[in-house]
Design a protein around this motif. Sequence first.
Motif, PDB file in Angstrom:
ATOM      1  N   CYS A 230      71.920 -39.011  -4.802  1.00  0.00           N
ATOM      2  CA  CYS A 230      73.137 -38.864  -3.994  1.00  0.00           C
ATOM      3  C   CYS A 230      73.232 -40.051  -3.048  1.00  0.00           C
TER       4      CYS A 230
ATOM      5  N   ASN B  56      67.566 -40.584  -1.616  1.00  0.00           N
ATOM      6  CA  ASN B  56      66.205 -40.081  -1.391  1.00  0.00           C
ATOM      7  C   ASN B  56      65.773 -39.166  -2.531  1.00  0.00           C
TER       8      ASN B  56
ATOM      9  N   HIS C  77      68.794 -35.601  -7.699  1.00  0.00           N
ATOM     10  CA  HIS C  77      69.097 -34.170  -7.822  1.00  0.00           C
ATOM     11  C   HIS C  77      69.134 -33.806  -9.302  1.00  0.00           C
TER      12      HIS C  77
ATOM     13  N   CYS D 239      68.034 -31.640   1.058  1.00  0.00           N
ATOM     14  CA  CYS D 239      68.603 -32.982   1.150  1.00  0.00           C
ATOM     15  C   CYS D 239      69.737 -32.944   2.170  1.00  0.00           C
TER      16      CYS D 239
ATOM     17  N   CYS E  60      72.448 -34.237   2.118  1.00  0.00           N
ATOM     18  CA  CYS E  60      73.778 -34.200   1.494  1.00  0.00           C
ATOM     19  C   CYS E  60      74.265 -32.762   1.328  1.00  0.00           C
TER      20      CYS E  60
HETATM   21 ZN    ZN Z   1      71.271 -35.281  -1.793  1.00  0.00          ZN
END
Ligand code: ZN
Length: 411
Positions: free
Chosen positions: A233, A237, A240, A295, A297
């Motif tokens: 994403c 990092n 996914h 995460c 995100c």
């Molecule tokens: Zn993410």
Amino acid sequence: MKMNDYQTEKITGILSTIKEKSPFYGKKFEKIDLSKVRTQEDFEKLPFTDKEDLREAYPLGLKAVPEKDIVRIHSSSGTTGVPVIIPYTKRDVEDWGTMFERCYRMAGLNSEDVVHVTPGYGLWTAGIGFQYGAEKLGAMVIPMGPGNTDKQIMMMTDLHSTALCATSSYALLLSEEIKKRGIRDKISLRKGIIGSERWGDKMRERIANDLGVELYDIYGLTEIYGPGIGISCSYENGIHMWDDYLYFEIIDPKTGKVLPDGQIGELVITTLLKEGAPLIRYRTHDLTRIITGDCPCGSRYPRIDIITGRTDDMVKVKGTNIFPAQFDSVLSAMKDVESEYQIMIDHLEGKDIVTVFFETKLPEDKRTTLEKEAAKRLKDAVGITVVPKAVGIGDLPRSEKKTNRIFDNRY
Ligand code: ZN
């Protein structure tokens, strides 16, 4: 990673019929009573499926549906010459497209985008996967395939491509060409979707800067649909992974034991919905680790790390698995350490000795502190004690094959 209820249900469902449906698994699991496999712990005792097994099923031994239900095949080649053929049903093709569309959305693409597809078309899964996912998204696809840089750039400028799908090396080549021609202002690219492989941060930065794009790592392999089973994403990092289609494990490649989350090992994948060629505990030979925690995100899909190498690169020293990527990340983060390094493993007086040579611009009388620092950082990150040896620029032999960093002289 814990197997969730949905995954357990899917897996026990598959196992209840797989012996009848798939001649391949009928043979493989002949002596195993699959009705007794009810929990994650039971599942972890099942044998792995490896690429060599798939080759033996050539041509269509992997299919688990009547041949009339197969709508397409893809194939991955290997070094031995016998290809692996993966049959897909209509639903498999749709599912793959759905996962791929999800990847594009994760990367911030939408139906306004113009998707420039440079991975190849044909028996293998690359080009057509990128294309179908983008069509499902409602974007406009330019199905270029690889090569012919002039035409690539012409289409890219005239049709205003906004997303580039490519391998890292091809993305680099195009970015260099665009820079050389000084036509960056004619390029409308905003995103790069790059096939996940090991590529350095420096290369990444160059591509991102020269093209003016945000880059995303997309993961996949032909045996398991193809590319598009996971993507990074915008927080960069980890990747996914779509765990409603697939179940992921990380194992110790030497012992086959499932490793705790966070430890680096080999990624093993089980398909939850695949009809044409379901795979149980398929060994990818890709090294990565599960990233724990949420995460930023906000996505609920679990993450694995960017692929750090292949299991073939790995060696065991003093009970610890080591591989070049670990040394790479430690050394490349150190000021005064240049890019070339070598790891020598010797067996002396009953002990394994690991010597790490690395190049530096520092003069000989100033290298001791740097060596100590490198040894300390490697001990922390890799978990083994090494003998550090700083050498001058050009002192280490250069080789075409960058991957050959570890020299094991023990046997
Ligand atoms: Zn993410």
